[in-house]
Design a protein around this motif. Structure first.
Motif, PDB file in Angstrom:
ATOM      1  N   ALA B  12     -62.941  69.545 -73.803  1.00 21.26           N
ATOM      2  CA  ALA B  12     -62.424  70.181 -72.584  1.00 21.26           C
ATOM      3  C   ALA B  12     -62.879  69.444 -71.325  1.00 21.26           C
ATOM      4  N   GLY B  15     -61.126  65.332 -69.403  1.00 16.07           N
ATOM      5  CA  GLY B  15     -60.284  65.056 -68.239  1.00 16.07           C
ATOM      6  C   GLY B  15     -61.125  64.737 -67.017  1.00 16.07           C
ATOM      7  N   ALA B  16     -62.141  65.573 -66.804  1.00 14.22           N
ATOM      8  CA  ALA B  16     -63.031  65.343 -65.657  1.00 14.22           C
ATOM      9  C   ALA B  16     -63.849  64.070 -65.860  1.00 14.22           C
ATOM     10  N   ALA B  18     -62.846  61.465 -67.356  1.00 12.22           N
ATOM     11  CA  ALA B  18     -61.960  60.316 -67.148  1.00 12.22           C
ATOM     12  C   ALA B  18     -61.876  59.918 -65.680  1.00 12.22           C
ATOM     13  N   VAL B  19     -62.055  60.886 -64.784  1.00 10.49           N
ATOM     14  CA  VAL B  19     -62.053  60.539 -63.357  1.00 10.49           C
ATOM     15  C   VAL B  19     -63.472  60.615 -62.791  1.00 10.49           C
ATOM     16  N   ASP B  20     -64.446  60.634 -63.687  1.00  8.23           N
ATOM     17  CA  ASP B  20     -65.857  60.609 -63.299  1.00  8.23           C
ATOM     18  C   ASP B  20     -66.200  61.770 -62.359  1.00  8.23           C
ATOM     19  N   ALA B  21     -65.707  62.963 -62.713  1.00  6.24           N
ATOM     20  CA  ALA B  21     -65.928  64.111 -61.839  1.00  6.24           C
ATOM     21  C   ALA B  21     -66.909  65.118 -62.449  1.00  6.24           C
ATOM     22  N   LEU B  47     -56.867  59.354 -71.561  1.00  4.02           N
ATOM     23  CA  LEU B  47     -56.974  60.022 -70.259  1.00  4.02           C
ATOM     24  C   LEU B  47     -57.343  59.031 -69.163  1.00  4.02           C
ATOM     25  N   ARG B  48     -58.194  58.067 -69.507  1.00  8.91           N
ATOM     26  CA  ARG B  48     -58.561  57.062 -68.496  1.00  8.91           C
ATOM     27  C   ARG B  48     -57.357  56.199 -68.144  1.00  8.91           C
ATOM     28  N   ALA B  51     -55.271  58.279 -65.861  1.00  8.40           N
ATOM     29  CA  ALA B  51     -55.876  58.388 -64.525  1.00  8.40           C
ATOM     30  C   ALA B  51     -55.707  57.095 -63.739  1.00  8.40           C
TER      31      ALA B  51
END
Lengths: 242, 280
Positions: B12, B15-16, B18-21, B47-48, B51
Motif C-alpha cells: 500500500a 505509490g508514496a 515511488a515519489v519518495d513521499a 510505479l516509478r 511517476a
C-alpha cells in the motif's frame, strides 16, 4: 518581415491521441510533415533502445554519447527542474549537474532494472529537490530576506516548447505529455494535488497532510489511489525492459 | 530500530515510495520489505516508471537555446577532461628496491639503481605533464564545442528563416487576414501553403494574456474545429507555424480564441479574431 520574431510556442493540438482523425503537428521553428497520431510508443520502439545504447557508450567513456543523450533529454529534464525550482535562477546549474551525474554514474544504470527515463528523471528530480531544499533552508536562516522565494515566478509558459533538434522526438514528447495530462485530468482534484505536491514539491505525506489540512490517513489513501490509477493509465508507455 | 512492515502495508505504501513521499521510518521499513519481495520490487519499478512520466507535464523550460548550447559545451568539455579511468599515481622512487652489492657487481647495481631512480623521476614528470596537457586539451575542446554550438545555432536560425519564407512565398500559398473590430485591434495574416500543408500565421496587436491563459488557433471545417496549437505572443506579436493536411474546399474559417493554459479540445473562450474563407 525579418524583424518579426518567431515567438509563438506551438503545442500539439488537444485532440486526444485516440482519435483517428489526423491532426496538425507543429514544432516551433521548424516545419514537419503532417503526422497522424502514432499513439504511445510501445516497448520495442527504437527510442528506448537508443537510450540504452547511449548509456552503454557513456559507460565506456564516450563523451559524444553524452552530447547525444543531452540533446534527447534536455527539454524534459529542464522542464521538471524548472517546475520544481519555480525559479529560473538555478535551473541551468541543476540541468548540468543532472547530466554530469548521469555521465559519472552511467555504470550504475543496470539494464533490466528500470528504464533510462526513470533513472535519469530520478536524478534530475533529486538534484532539483536538493537545490530547492537548500534554498528554503537559506531563506529560513536569512531573516533579512523574507519571501525571496515567494517572489520567484514559475516558468512562464504552459506549453511544452521542447527545444530539441529532433522533430520526431519533439512529437513523441508532446504525445507522451498529452497522454500523461489526460491521465492526470481523470484523477479527482485532491488525488492530483497530493501527487503533484509529492512529486514536484518533494513533500512527504506528513508534510502534505500539514499543508492541506487533511488527516494523514486521507493523504495516504489519495496518494495510493492516484499512483495506482496513473500506473494503469500509463502502462502503455512502459518500456518493457528485458 | 526500523519497524517491520507486512506485505500488505508495504504494498500500500509503494505509490508514496515511488515519489519518495514516505517519512524516513516508513521509507526504511518499506525498502526493507521490498528488498525481500519480488512482487513489491516489480510493482515499485512500474510505479516509478509511471511517476517519471509526470516530468513530461512540466511547463516548458525557460532556458534559452544559447544556455542550452552553453551547458552542452560545458558538459562535453568536463567529460573530455574527466579522464574516467583514474591514472595510476607515479611510482615513488624511494620504494624502488635497489639491491646493494659488493665490488663491481655492487657498483653496477648502484648505477642501475640511480638510472632507475632518474628514469622513474622522468616518468613522474611526464605523467604530471600529461595531466597538464589533458587540462589544456579539455579547454581547447570546450572552446571548439562552444564554436560548434554557435555554428549550429546560426544554421538553425537560417533554416528557420528559410522555412518561414517558403511558407509564405510559395506558389500555392493562400493569404487570409484575421481581424476584429476596435482600435489597436489584433490582426493576423495566415499563409496557407496548400501544397506543403503548412500554416504560417503572423499576428500583431495581440492583447497581453493573463496568467493561466493562452491563445489557441482553430481551423474550422463544416464538421469540426481543429486545434492548430496554442501560443503566447511577445510584445503583442507572434509567428505561429503548424502542419496539417486539409483539402482546400473544407476550410470554412480560421479563428483565434483565448483559452485556459494548456489549451482545450474545443473552443470555449472569447473569439479574439477570425476570418471566413470567403474573404481569401
Amino acid at each position: 518581415m525579418a524583424a518579426v520574431p518567431v515567438s509563438g510556442y506551438i503545442r500539439l493540438p488537444m485532440n486526444p491521441p485516440s482519435q483517428s482523425r489526423p491532426y496538425p503537428s507543429a514544432v516551433d521553428g521548424s516545419t514537419q510533415g503532417a503526422r497522424a497520431p502514432t499513439g504511445p510508443r510501445g516497448p520495442t520502439d527504437g527510442r528506448a533502445e537508443g537510450d540504452v545504447e547511449l548509456v552503454r557508450r557513456m559507460q565506456s567513456g564516450d563523451e559524444q554519447a553524452l552530447g547525444a543523450f543531452y540533446d534527447r533529454w534536455f527539454a524534459v529534464v529542464g522542464g521538471v527542474v524548472a517546475r520544481i525550482l519555480r525559479s529560473d535562477g538555478d535551473v541551468e546549474d541543476v540541468i548540468e549537474e543532472t547530466f554530469w551525474q548521469a555521465w559519472r554514474q552511467a555504470d550504475r544504470f543496470v539494464e533490466g532494472r528500470g528504464s533510462v527515463q526513470t533513472w535519469l528523471l530520478t536524478i534530475a528530480r533529486s538534484r532539483a529537490l536538493d537545490r530547492l531544499r537548500a534554498a528554503q533552508r537559506r531563506r529560513e536562516e536569512s531573516l533579512d530576506e523574507p519571501g525571496a522565494m515567494d517572489a520567484a515566478t514559475p516558468a512562464a509558459d504552459d506549453a511544452p516548447a521542447r527545444s530539441t533538434n529532433d522533430p520526431s522526438l519533439a512529437v513523441e514528447h508532446a504525445e507522451r505529455r498529452h497522454l500523461v495530462l489526460a491521465a492526470l485530468a481523470d484523477l479527482p482534484g485532491e488525488q492530483r494535488q497530493a501527487l503533484e505536491l509529492g512529486y514536484f514539491g518533494g513533500l512527504s505525506q506528513t508534510e502534505i497532510a500539514e499543508q492541506t489540512g487533511q488527516p494523514l490517513g486521507t493523504v495516504k489513501t489519495r496518494m495510493r489511489l492516484a499512483m495506482q490509477k496513473l500506473r494503469e493509465r500509463l502502462s502503455v508507455l512502459r518500456e518493457d525492459t528485458p | 530500530m526500523t519497524r517491520e512492515m507486512s506485505h500488505d502495508e508495504a504494498f500500500a505504501a509503494l505509490g508514496a515510495l515511488a515519489v519518495d513521499a514516505l517519512d524516513d521510518e516508513e521509507r526504511s521499513a518499506a525498502l526493507a520489505h521490498v528488498s525481500t519481495c519480488l512482487t513489491c520490487r516489480q510493482e515499485l519499478a512500474a510505479l516509478r516508471d509511471a511517476a517519471s512520466n509526470l516530468a513530461f507535464t512540466a511547463p516548458a523550460v525557460t532556458v534559452g537555446a544559447d544556455s542550452r548550447d552553453r551547458v552542452r559545451a560545458g558538459l562535453l568539455a568536463r567529460a573530455a577532461a574527466d579522464g574516467r579511468s583514474t591514472p595510476a599515481p607515479p611510482p615513488r622512487a624511494d620504494i624502488v628496491p635497489v639491491t646493494a652489492g659488493r665490488g663491481r657487481a655492487g657498483v653496477f647495481a648502484a648505477a642501475a639503481g640511480i638510472l632507475l631512480v632518474i628514469s622513474l623521476g622522468a616518468v613522474g614528470y611526464l605523467l604530471r605533464d600529461r595531466a597538464r596537457l589533458r587540462d589544456a586539451a579539455g579547454l581547447q575542446i570546450a572552446q571548439a564545442a562552444r564554436e560548434r554550438a554557435t555554428n549550429d545555432s546560426l544554421r538553425k536560425a537560417v533554416l528557420t528563416r528559410d522555412s518561414l519564407l517558403a511558407g509564405i512565398t510559395g506558389r500555392d500559398v493562400a493569404l487570409m487576414t484575421l481581424t476584429t473590430n476596435g482600435t489597436k485591434a489584433p490582426f493576423a495574416y495566415m499563409f496557407w501553403d496548400r501544397r506543403a500543408n503548412t500554416w504560417t500565421m503572423i499576428a500583431h496587436n495581440m492583447p497581453e494574456l493573463k496568467a493561466g491563459r493562452t491563445y489557441q488557433l482553430w481551423l474550422v471545417t463544416a464538421s469540426s474545429k481543429i486545434s492548430a496549437g496554442t501560443f503566447k505572443p511577445q510584445n503583442g506579436d507572434a509567428v505561429i507555424r503548424a502542419t496539417y493536411a486539409l483539402p482546400a474546399d473544407q476550410l470554412k474559417a480560421l479563428a483565434v480564441t483565448e483559452e485556459p493554459a494548456g489549451g482545450v479540445a474545443q473552443p470555449t473562450g472569447a473569439m479574439i479574431m477570425a476570418v471566413t474563407t470567403g474573404s481569401h
